[in-house]
Design a protein around this motif. Structure first.
Motif, mmCIF file in Angstrom:
data_model
loop_
_atom_site.group_PDB
_atom_site.id
_atom_site.type_symbol
_atom_site.label_atom_id
_atom_site.label_comp_id
_atom_site.label_asym_id
_atom_site.label_seq_id
_atom_site.Cartn_x
_atom_site.Cartn_y
_atom_site.Cartn_z
ATOM 1 N N THR A 32 0.831 -1.204 0.000
ATOM 2 C CA THR A 32 0.000 0.000 0.000
ATOM 3 C C THR A 32 0.866 1.256 0.000
ATOM 4 O O THR A 32 0.638 2.181 -0.784
ATOM 5 C CB THR A 32 -0.930 0.021 1.225
ATOM 6 O OG1 THR A 32 -1.764 -1.134 1.186
ATOM 7 C CG2 THR A 32 -1.802 1.259 1.235
ATOM 8 N N SER A 33 1.856 1.286 0.864
ATOM 9 C CA SER A 33 2.741 2.454 0.924
ATOM 10 C C SER A 33 3.489 2.630 -0.394
ATOM 11 O O SER A 33 3.584 3.744 -0.909
ATOM 12 C CB SER A 33 3.735 2.299 2.077
ATOM 13 O OG SER A 33 4.641 3.375 2.077
ATOM 14 N N ILE A 36 1.546 4.157 -3.162
ATOM 15 C CA ILE A 36 1.372 5.601 -3.026
ATOM 16 C C ILE A 36 2.674 6.337 -3.337
ATOM 17 O O ILE A 36 2.684 7.306 -4.091
ATOM 18 C CB ILE A 36 0.891 5.953 -1.603
ATOM 19 C CG1 ILE A 36 -0.507 5.381 -1.368
ATOM 20 C CG2 ILE A 36 0.893 7.461 -1.373
ATOM 21 C CD1 ILE A 36 -0.939 5.384 0.080
ATOM 22 N N THR A 37 3.780 5.863 -2.765
ATOM 23 C CA THR A 37 5.050 6.583 -2.890
ATOM 24 C C THR A 37 5.840 6.227 -4.142
ATOM 25 O O THR A 37 6.592 7.053 -4.644
ATOM 26 C CB THR A 37 5.959 6.300 -1.680
ATOM 27 O OG1 THR A 37 6.340 4.926 -1.685
ATOM 28 C CG2 THR A 37 5.281 6.667 -0.376
ATOM 29 N N ASN A 38 5.696 4.992 -4.586
ATOM 30 C CA ASN A 38 6.486 4.465 -5.704
ATOM 31 C C ASN A 38 7.979 4.635 -5.417
ATOM 32 O O ASN A 38 8.770 4.930 -6.298
ATOM 33 C CB ASN A 38 6.094 5.127 -7.024
ATOM 34 C CG ASN A 38 6.470 4.270 -8.208
ATOM 35 O OD1 ASN A 38 6.412 3.051 -8.146
ATOM 36 N ND2 ASN A 38 6.861 4.916 -9.293
ATOM 37 N N THR A 43 9.116 4.270 1.523
ATOM 38 C CA THR A 43 8.292 3.229 2.145
ATOM 39 C C THR A 43 9.026 2.622 3.335
ATOM 40 O O THR A 43 8.439 2.427 4.402
ATOM 41 C CB THR A 43 7.927 2.146 1.116
ATOM 42 O OG1 THR A 43 7.103 2.739 0.112
ATOM 43 C CG2 THR A 43 7.196 0.986 1.753
ATOM 44 N N GLU A 71 -2.666 -0.630 -6.539
ATOM 45 C CA GLU A 71 -1.900 0.491 -7.090
ATOM 46 C C GLU A 71 -2.808 1.440 -7.861
ATOM 47 O O GLU A 71 -2.746 2.657 -7.690
ATOM 48 C CB GLU A 71 -0.782 -0.037 -7.991
ATOM 49 C CG GLU A 71 0.168 1.007 -8.470
ATOM 50 C CD GLU A 71 1.304 0.417 -9.269
ATOM 51 O OE1 GLU A 71 2.408 0.963 -9.182
ATOM 52 O OE2 GLU A 71 1.098 -0.581 -9.991
ATOM 53 N N LYS A 74 -5.052 3.356 -5.340
ATOM 54 C CA LYS A 74 -4.334 4.400 -4.609
ATOM 55 C C LYS A 74 -4.034 5.590 -5.511
ATOM 56 O O LYS A 74 -4.086 6.742 -5.075
ATOM 57 C CB LYS A 74 -3.044 3.852 -3.990
ATOM 58 C CG LYS A 74 -3.305 2.860 -2.876
ATOM 59 C CD LYS A 74 -4.105 3.498 -1.745
ATOM 60 C CE LYS A 74 -4.486 2.530 -0.677
ATOM 61 N NZ LYS A 74 -5.338 3.113 0.359
ATOM 62 N N LYS A 75 -3.740 5.336 -6.773
ATOM 63 C CA LYS A 75 -3.495 6.436 -7.715
ATOM 64 C C LYS A 75 -4.767 7.245 -7.939
ATOM 65 O O LYS A 75 -4.726 8.475 -8.018
ATOM 66 C CB LYS A 75 -2.941 5.899 -9.033
ATOM 67 C CG LYS A 75 -1.503 5.470 -8.919
ATOM 68 C CD LYS A 75 -0.965 4.942 -10.229
ATOM 69 C CE LYS A 75 0.484 4.506 -10.062
ATOM 70 N NZ LYS A 75 1.059 3.983 -11.286
ATOM 71 N N GLU A 77 -7.260 7.536 -5.756
ATOM 72 C CA GLU A 77 -7.501 8.287 -4.514
ATOM 73 C C GLU A 77 -6.607 9.525 -4.460
ATOM 74 O O GLU A 77 -7.044 10.598 -4.070
ATOM 75 C CB GLU A 77 -7.220 7.395 -3.297
ATOM 76 C CG GLU A 77 -8.249 6.336 -3.064
ATOM 77 C CD GLU A 77 -7.889 5.388 -1.929
ATOM 78 O OE1 GLU A 77 -6.910 5.658 -1.182
ATOM 79 O OE2 GLU A 77 -8.569 4.348 -1.794
ATOM 80 N N PHE A 78 -5.356 9.382 -4.860
ATOM 81 C CA PHE A 78 -4.436 10.519 -4.861
ATOM 82 C C PHE A 78 -4.902 11.589 -5.840
ATOM 83 O O PHE A 78 -4.914 12.780 -5.517
ATOM 84 C CB PHE A 78 -3.021 10.047 -5.227
ATOM 85 C CG PHE A 78 -2.015 11.148 -5.215
ATOM 86 C CD1 PHE A 78 -1.473 11.598 -4.025
ATOM 87 C CD2 PHE A 78 -1.598 11.734 -6.394
ATOM 88 C CE1 PHE A 78 -0.543 12.620 -4.008
ATOM 89 C CE2 PHE A 78 -0.660 12.768 -6.396
ATOM 90 C CZ PHE A 78 -0.131 13.210 -5.197
#
Length: 85
Positions: A32-33, A36-38, A43, A71, A74-75, A77-78
């Motif tokens: 999950t982290s 978001i961070t890639n 992470t 993935e 989360k993208k 949501e961002f």
């Protein structure tokens, strides 16, 4: 567990962070982290886990359908948060 972690040095480093085992919950947090961070380093810092462990878990799971779905979610949501700001 040992297949995921790899080297003895990495296992010791992981134990020094207070993590005794890599379970599904930890893998989910890492995935999950990372979704978001890639970024392996970010992470690792966020979760207080050795970067090689994060890298190995992401590489082991990145082609799984669940990871791809997470993935994408989360993208989205961002992007929604960015649009609403």
């Amino acid at each position: 567990l040992y297949e995921l972690i790899g080297s003895v040095a990495e296992r010791i480093e992981l134990l020094n962070t207070g993590i005794k085992e890599i379970n599904n919950e930890l893998v989910y947090k890492i995935i999950t982290s990372y979704a978001i961070t890639n970024n392996y380093s970010e992470t690792a810092k966020e979760l207080n886990i050795p970067e090689p462990t994060v890298s190995r878990i992401v590489k082991t799971n990145k082609n799984k359908e669940e990871f791809k779905e997470l993935e994408g979610q989360k993208k989205e949501e961002f992007a929604d948060k960015a649009d609403n700001s």
